[in-house]
Design a protein around this motif. Structure first.
Motif, mmCIF file in Angstrom:
data_model
loop_
_atom_site.group_PDB
_atom_site.id
_atom_site.type_symbol
_atom_site.label_atom_id
_atom_site.label_comp_id
_atom_site.label_asym_id
_atom_site.label_seq_id
_atom_site.Cartn_x
_atom_site.Cartn_y
_atom_site.Cartn_z
ATOM 1 N N UNK A 1 -94.518 -70.026 42.346
ATOM 2 C CA UNK A 1 -94.989 -70.173 43.717
ATOM 3 C C UNK A 1 -94.086 -71.167 44.447
ATOM 4 N N UNK A 2 -93.610 -70.858 45.664
ATOM 5 C CA UNK A 2 -92.643 -71.744 46.320
ATOM 6 C C UNK A 2 -93.228 -73.078 46.790
ATOM 7 N N UNK A 3 -94.557 -73.145 46.979
ATOM 8 C CA UNK A 3 -95.174 -74.380 47.457
ATOM 9 C C UNK A 3 -95.610 -75.270 46.297
ATOM 10 N N UNK A 4 -96.415 -74.714 45.389
ATOM 11 C CA UNK A 4 -96.876 -75.520 44.252
ATOM 12 C C UNK A 4 -95.806 -75.667 43.179
ATOM 13 N N UNK A 5 -94.801 -74.754 43.171
ATOM 14 C CA UNK A 5 -93.723 -74.739 42.174
ATOM 15 C C UNK A 5 -94.264 -74.626 40.753
ATOM 16 N N UNK A 6 -95.369 -73.874 40.614
ATOM 17 C CA UNK A 6 -95.939 -73.585 39.294
ATOM 18 C C UNK A 6 -95.771 -72.101 38.974
ATOM 19 N N UNK A 7 -95.710 -71.798 37.680
ATOM 20 C CA UNK A 7 -95.444 -70.443 37.208
ATOM 21 C C UNK A 7 -96.594 -69.505 37.576
ATOM 22 N N UNK A 8 -96.264 -68.428 38.295
ATOM 23 C CA UNK A 8 -97.266 -67.490 38.793
ATOM 24 C C UNK A 8 -97.270 -66.174 38.023
ATOM 25 N N UNK A 9 -96.090 -65.657 37.705
ATOM 26 C CA UNK A 9 -95.973 -64.364 37.030
ATOM 27 C C UNK A 9 -94.875 -64.451 35.976
ATOM 28 N N UNK A 10 -95.152 -63.905 34.783
ATOM 29 C CA UNK A 10 -94.134 -63.716 33.752
ATOM 30 C C UNK A 10 -93.868 -62.226 33.669
ATOM 31 N N UNK A 11 -92.636 -61.835 33.951
ATOM 32 C CA UNK A 11 -92.286 -60.411 34.011
ATOM 33 C C UNK A 11 -91.207 -60.084 32.973
ATOM 34 N N UNK A 12 -91.490 -59.117 32.136
ATOM 35 C CA UNK A 12 -90.487 -58.583 31.207
ATOM 36 C C UNK A 12 -90.026 -57.252 31.785
ATOM 37 N N UNK A 13 -88.794 -57.210 32.307
ATOM 38 C CA UNK A 13 -88.342 -56.030 33.033
ATOM 39 C C UNK A 13 -87.346 -55.173 32.239
ATOM 40 N N UNK A 14 -86.927 -55.657 31.081
ATOM 41 C CA UNK A 14 -86.060 -54.856 30.209
ATOM 42 C C UNK A 14 -86.619 -54.921 28.795
ATOM 43 N N UNK A 15 -87.386 -53.900 28.442
ATOM 44 C CA UNK A 15 -88.095 -53.900 27.169
ATOM 45 C C UNK A 15 -87.161 -53.744 25.969
#
Length: 402
Positions: A70-84
């Motif tokens: 998140x650009x304001x809180x700078x905390x991790x919002x989503x973990x994305x695995x895009x190349x399995x």
């Protein structure tokens, strides 16, 4: 190839390290740096012209993993695995994606159990299979415009069963509405963090210090291993001793002694040319985003610096963001509220001619004379110096002095 455990609504990791939802970006970068032998290539992506308009992303290009903050809180919002194909994944200790296990719809159902029918996205020609805190994306080259209400298993695909192309770990039921969670207890690391910073003023209306809302670990008196979040409010005032500050905020992360003061040439004091026998020093509270300057002779507070930790600034990733809300009173008719998300343009509209012409500040370290981000502008008014990044006009730091 990384071999990682997927925990929906929580984290991705292994026995040595884990990336947890709600983790600050500084901690994530520290973890990835510590795994430099396994994780080779990491890109930091952000919007330079408006850093609050888009998410901040750490892209692990060789491992096919994207961390969205998140650009304001700078905390991790989503973990994305895009190349399995570049990572092995397991759930409850059993692999559902590896060179020998293909992540088909049947395999996902076998590993994670039953869920609601997949949602079809006609714009991207893909199915999205949702669990709480976890989504799987199945691409399709077939034009599927009708009956898919019974899920992927009821459909026939010309190229065989669909295989997961991407998965996302997040908090909540839907990916589109997810938000970065609060800082998890596992990420506290026995340190305090900043909730909000406000000004403290004396009876005459002059700034006398700051009030800091803190939160950190708090143990239960009844349960030995019960760790919870605790909060408290402390005031740091000019003239307080270093012992007073440590009693309020605890020990600093680091102490830095000033070699020289490059800004003293702008001082109105007739003693500015005199060399000090004792060096002034800073208490650096990195997790609070605060620096406190002490006079080298009297050992009392003379200056406070609040950092915003914007990407594209020279000090990025040294400090956490200090979430300040500063009510500045320039005269009886002019008041201005400066927050950690305020742009200088808005401040400039309110204060008019109450500020001086900017001083150009070009930061350099003693070991590296280059600054790839360029100089910043410092505007002074009413015992406050506001450091502004010229490329987007956001406030990089605020210095309050006596």
């Amino acid at each position: 190839m990384l071999d990682l455990e997927v925990v929906p609504e929580r984290n991705l990791g292994n026995e040595q390290w884990e990336l947890v939802l709600g983790m600050p970006i500084s901690q994530a970068i520290s973890i990835l740096r510590g795994q430099c032998r396994e994780i080779k290539d990491i890109h930091l992506c952000y919007c330079d012209y408006d850093p609050l308009a888009m998410d901040v992303i750490l892209n692990m290009t060789e491992d096919g993993i994207r961390l969205v903050f998140d650009p304001i809180s700078q905390r991790l919002k989503i973990i994305e695995v895009y190349n399995m194909e570049r990572v092995k994944l397991k759930y409850c200790g059993v692999h559902f994606n590896s060179p020998t296990v293909s992540p088909t719809n049947d395999q996902i159902e076998m590993s994670f159990g039953a869920t609601h029918p997949g949602v079809f996205d006609p714009a991207n020609q893909q199915f999205i299979l949702n669990f709480r805190g976890l989504s799987f994306f199945f691409p399709s080259n077939d034009k599927l415009e009708h009956n898919y209400s019974h899920g992927l298993g009821s459909l026939q695909f010309s190229n065989g069963p669909p295989v997961v192309s991407k998965l996302c770990i997040y908090m909540g039921n839907t990916l589109s509405e997810t938000k970065a969670p609060s800082l998890p207890i596992s990420c506290y690391q026995s340190k305090c963090y900043c909730e909000k910073v406000e000004l403290v003023k004396d009876d005459s209306g002059q700034i006398s210090g700051v009030k800091v809302e803190l939160y950190g670990e708090s143990g239960s008196p009844n349960k030995q291993n019960d760790v919870r979040q605790g909060s408290l409010v402390q005031e740091i005032k000019f003239g307080e001793s270093c012992q007073d500050v440590m009693s309020s905020l605890g020990a600093p992360c680091k102490i830095y002694y000033k070699d020289e003061d490059k800004m003293k040439i702008h001082s109105k004091s007739p003693e500015k040319q005199l060399e000090k026998e004792e060096s002034d020093y800073f208490y650096n509270y990195f997790t609070l985003g605060i620096d406190i300057l002490f006079d080298g002779k009297t050992h009392t507070v003379t200056k406070l610096v609040l950092h915003n930790n914007y990407p594209g600034h020279y000090d990025f990733n040294i400090y956490y963001r200090a979430y300040f809300e500063l009510e500045l009173e320039l005269d009886a008719n002019t008041k201005c509220c400066v927050t950690s998300t305020t742009k200088w343009d808005k401040v400039e509209e309110i204060i008019g001619e109450h500020y001086s012409k900017p001083v150009v500040l070009n930061r350099r370290s003693s070991t590296n004379a280059t600054n790839p981000f360029g100089p910043t502008f410092c505007y002074g008014f009413n015992s406050v110096i506001v450091e502004v990044m010229p490329n987007n006009n956001y406030i990089a730091s605020v210095t309050i002095y006596k």
